[in-house]
Scaffold this active site. Structure first.
Site, mmCIF file in Angstrom:
data_model
loop_
_atom_site.group_PDB
_atom_site.id
_atom_site.type_symbol
_atom_site.label_atom_id
_atom_site.label_comp_id
_atom_site.label_asym_id
_atom_site.label_seq_id
_atom_site.Cartn_x
_atom_site.Cartn_y
_atom_site.Cartn_z
ATOM 1 C CD GLU A 250 1.351 -6.791 -10.049
ATOM 2 O OE1 GLU A 250 2.299 -7.027 -9.285
ATOM 3 O OE2 GLU A 250 0.161 -7.014 -9.762
ATOM 4 C CD GLU A 387 -5.591 4.377 -1.042
ATOM 5 O OE1 GLU A 387 -5.264 3.226 -1.392
ATOM 6 O OE2 GLU A 387 -6.727 4.845 -1.282
HETATM 7 C C1 FAD Z 1 -8.841 -8.350 -7.512
HETATM 8 C C2 FAD Z 1 -7.531 -8.487 -6.831
HETATM 9 C C3 FAD Z 1 -6.574 -9.309 -7.370
HETATM 10 C C4 FAD Z 1 -5.363 -9.480 -6.735
HETATM 11 N N1 FAD Z 1 -4.484 -10.394 -7.252
HETATM 12 C C5 FAD Z 1 -3.371 -10.692 -6.551
HETATM 13 C C6 FAD Z 1 -2.521 -11.762 -6.997
HETATM 14 O O1 FAD Z 1 -2.744 -12.403 -8.028
HETATM 15 N N2 FAD Z 1 -1.449 -12.052 -6.228
HETATM 16 C C7 FAD Z 1 -1.129 -11.373 -5.097
HETATM 17 O O2 FAD Z 1 -0.133 -11.671 -4.477
HETATM 18 N N3 FAD Z 1 -1.936 -10.364 -4.655
HETATM 19 C C8 FAD Z 1 -3.041 -10.013 -5.350
HETATM 20 N N4 FAD Z 1 -3.874 -9.017 -4.902
HETATM 21 C C9 FAD Z 1 -3.590 -8.392 -3.609
HETATM 22 C C10 FAD Z 1 -3.243 -6.925 -3.657
HETATM 23 O O3 FAD Z 1 -1.928 -6.724 -4.083
HETATM 24 C C11 FAD Z 1 -3.501 -6.374 -2.252
HETATM 25 O O4 FAD Z 1 -4.895 -6.442 -2.026
HETATM 26 C C12 FAD Z 1 -3.017 -4.957 -2.084
HETATM 27 O O5 FAD Z 1 -1.624 -4.920 -2.090
HETATM 28 C C13 FAD Z 1 -3.560 -4.312 -0.795
HETATM 29 O O6 FAD Z 1 -3.279 -5.116 0.307
HETATM 30 P P1 FAD Z 1 -4.416 -5.542 1.356
HETATM 31 O O7 FAD Z 1 -5.562 -6.090 0.575
HETATM 32 O O8 FAD Z 1 -3.800 -6.409 2.378
HETATM 33 O O9 FAD Z 1 -4.925 -4.200 2.007
HETATM 34 P P2 FAD Z 1 -4.230 -3.407 3.199
HETATM 35 O O10 FAD Z 1 -2.765 -3.397 3.002
HETATM 36 O O11 FAD Z 1 -4.757 -3.937 4.484
HETATM 37 O O12 FAD Z 1 -4.762 -1.944 2.972
HETATM 38 C C14 FAD Z 1 -6.051 -1.531 3.402
HETATM 39 C C15 FAD Z 1 -6.230 -0.052 3.055
HETATM 40 O O13 FAD Z 1 -5.258 0.739 3.780
HETATM 41 C C16 FAD Z 1 -4.475 1.521 2.886
HETATM 42 N N5 FAD Z 1 -3.081 1.560 3.371
HETATM 43 C C17 FAD Z 1 -2.352 0.540 3.855
HETATM 44 N N6 FAD Z 1 -1.108 0.946 4.198
HETATM 45 C C18 FAD Z 1 -1.056 2.267 3.914
HETATM 46 C C19 FAD Z 1 -0.037 3.269 4.025
HETATM 47 N N7 FAD Z 1 1.183 2.970 4.483
HETATM 48 N N8 FAD Z 1 -0.314 4.527 3.616
HETATM 49 C C20 FAD Z 1 -1.542 4.847 3.127
HETATM 50 N N9 FAD Z 1 -2.565 3.931 2.993
HETATM 51 C C21 FAD Z 1 -2.316 2.666 3.383
HETATM 52 C C22 FAD Z 1 -4.550 0.772 1.565
HETATM 53 O O14 FAD Z 1 -4.329 1.641 0.471
HETATM 54 C C23 FAD Z 1 -5.973 0.250 1.582
HETATM 55 O O15 FAD Z 1 -6.862 1.248 1.158
HETATM 56 C C24 FAD Z 1 -5.085 -8.782 -5.531
HETATM 57 C C25 FAD Z 1 -6.042 -7.926 -5.004
HETATM 58 C C26 FAD Z 1 -7.257 -7.774 -5.632
HETATM 59 C C27 FAD Z 1 -8.275 -6.859 -5.018
#
Ligand code: FAD
Length: 400
Positions: A250, A387
């Site tokens: 991906e 990140e």
């Molecule tokens: C437009 C869009 C399309 C998507 N499509 C899909 C899809 O089709 N299928 C699917 O399964 N998912 C999809 N996603 C989900 C995407 O993979 C997640 O949003 C992403 O992995 C971040 O997870 P979260 O949103 O839970 O944020 P969180 O994990 O809650 O993170 C919040 C913030 O904290 C930071 N952070 C978290 N942990 C750490 C760490 N250990 N060290 C440093 N920084 C950290 C992150 O970088 C982020 O800035 C999509 C997301 C978007 C925005």
């Protein structure tokens, strides 16, 4: 690293260029342009027409697949040329969920029945897939996912919720990570990879609207969804291994260097048409510097991509460098939407561009630049946030 194309590569480039010129439907180009202008969602037909055309031409819808499964069997260089040409001609992107994400898992870890059942529909574009990985609270910390799959006879009963599921509203199938062993010593060890027909009773898709107002992502809810056990990929509780394999595929596809090159070209055209203090903006040294910086960064990114290609040619799959490509590639995409906005000034804002009659009064090239700007804020988040990619590089490349 030799970066010159051989005469065979150049002949292939011409073949792709001619194929696009003769086969990319003008009606599709018009339909997408109209929707972009009006900030509307693409239909399933918009998203799949080109995929179907490519699928009928020697497996060009699935350039990376091995030939034994119907793939084009491109060399890495041909794959690169193919992507460049599609971007150059501004062809709609073939949605990656089936061809680039789920299919490699199916043909690498699935059984013969699963390959026979699913690969043809993915190749032809008749069957549309979405990705069910993320959940509320389980994005970066994906291994904490809570959606359960409990085995009952020859079925699994699935309960839980996925979120951010891109284009689930069009999907026929979803590939999901589910928890099959809540008592495993490590959370990663209790996860399985399963394929689910979106028409199964108990599944509900609820839209989420992004900042540009478009329903591109969704929540997908599972309420006692009965899924045949034969839909499980590989072994139960081994899903994390398959999930990581998929994520590397991906991420390497997310960089979209060829599309960013096209975006720079477009910005230059806009800047040639826009006036700034009586001169075309393209002659403004400050703006020129920004374009030059973007071009330099993109060229270095392209060389990183070519290096990854060279490694691919040596038969090694995508490794941690896909994280590097993801960070820099999405960084560039965001930067370029910012630069395009800057070039047109207030006309990029659709409200400034509309007259009292609600008719857009800005130049044609500025319609919906703000839409792309807002939309691309997502790029540094999906596919694993940037990140998290830095953490991967720290661990896998720098050994920290
Ligand atoms: C437009 C869009 C399309 C998507 N499509 C899909 C899809 O089709 N299928 C699917 O399964 N998912 C999809 N996603 C989900 C995407 O993979 C997640 O949003 C992403 O992995 C971040 O997870 P979260 O949103 O839970 O944020 P969180 O994990 O809650 O993170 C919040 C913030 O904290 C930071 N952070 C978290 N942990 C750490 C760490 N250990 N060290 C440093 N920084 C950290 C992150 O970088 C982020 O800035 C999509 C997301 C978007 C925005």
């Amino acid at each position: 690293m030799d970066t010159t194309f051989s005469s065979e590569d150049l002949a292939f480039q011409k073949e792709v260029r001619d194929f696009i010129a003769n086969n990319y439907p003008q009606s599709l180009r018009d339909s997408i342009a109209e929707k972009k202008r009006n900030n509307e969602e693409l239909s399933r037909e918009d998203l799949t027409t080109w995929h179907k055309i490519l699928g009928k031409n020697k497996g060009w819808s699935v350039p990376g697949w091995p030939e034994q499964y119907g793939g084009a069997g491109f060399t890495p260089t041909q794959k690169y040329i193919f992507e460049q040409e599609c971007a150059r001609a501004e062809c709609v992107i073939v949605a990656p969920f089936g061809p680039q994400m789920c299919a490699p898992v199916i043909y690498t870890f699935g059984n013969e029945e699963q390959k026979a059942k699913h690969l043809p529909g993915i190749l032809s574009g008749e069957v549309f897939w979405c990705q069910g990985y993320s959940e509320p609270g389980s994005g970066s910390d994906l291994a904490s996912l809570k959606t359960t799959a409990v085995k009952e006879g020859d079925h699994y009963i699935i309960n839980g919720q996925k979120t951010w599921t891109t284009l689930a509203q069009h999907a026929d199938w979803i590939f999901c990570l589910v928890r099959t062993n809540p008592d495993a010593a490590k959370p990663q060890e209790g996860i399985s990879f399963i394929l689910i027909d979106m028409k199964t009773p108990g599944i509900e898709v609820r839209p989420i609207y992004l900042m540009d107002g478009i329903n591109e992502v969704n929540e997908v809810w599972f309420d006692n969804v009965k899924v045949p056990a034969e839909n499980l990929i590989g072994q139960e509780n081994m899903g994390w291994t398959y999930a990581k394999f998929l994520l590397a595929h991906e991420r390497s596809g997310i960089a979209q260097v060829a599309r960013s090159k096209k975006a720079i070209e477009r910005i230059k055209q806009i800047a040639a048409a826009e006036m700034s203090y009586g001169e075309p903006l393209i002659q403004d040294p400050a703006f020129q510097r920004k374009i030059a910086e973007a071009e330099l960064e993109l060229t270095s990114l392209e060389y990183t991509e070519l290096r990854t290609l060279a490694k691919d040619s040596a038969g090694k799959g995508p490794g941690p460098e896909s994280s590097l490509l993801k960070i820099k590639g999405t960084d560039m995409q965001q930067k370029l939407t910012e630069l395009a906005m800057e070039a047109v000034g207030y006309y990029a804002n659709p409200h400034m561009g509309t007259s009292l009659s609600n008719e857009y009064v800005g130049p044609d090239y500025s319609t919906n630049l703000s839409g792309s700007y807002f939309n691309f804020r997502k790029a540094s988040i999906y596919g694993g946030s940037n990140e998290i990619q830095r953490n991967i590089i720290a661990k896998m490349v720098l050994g920290l």
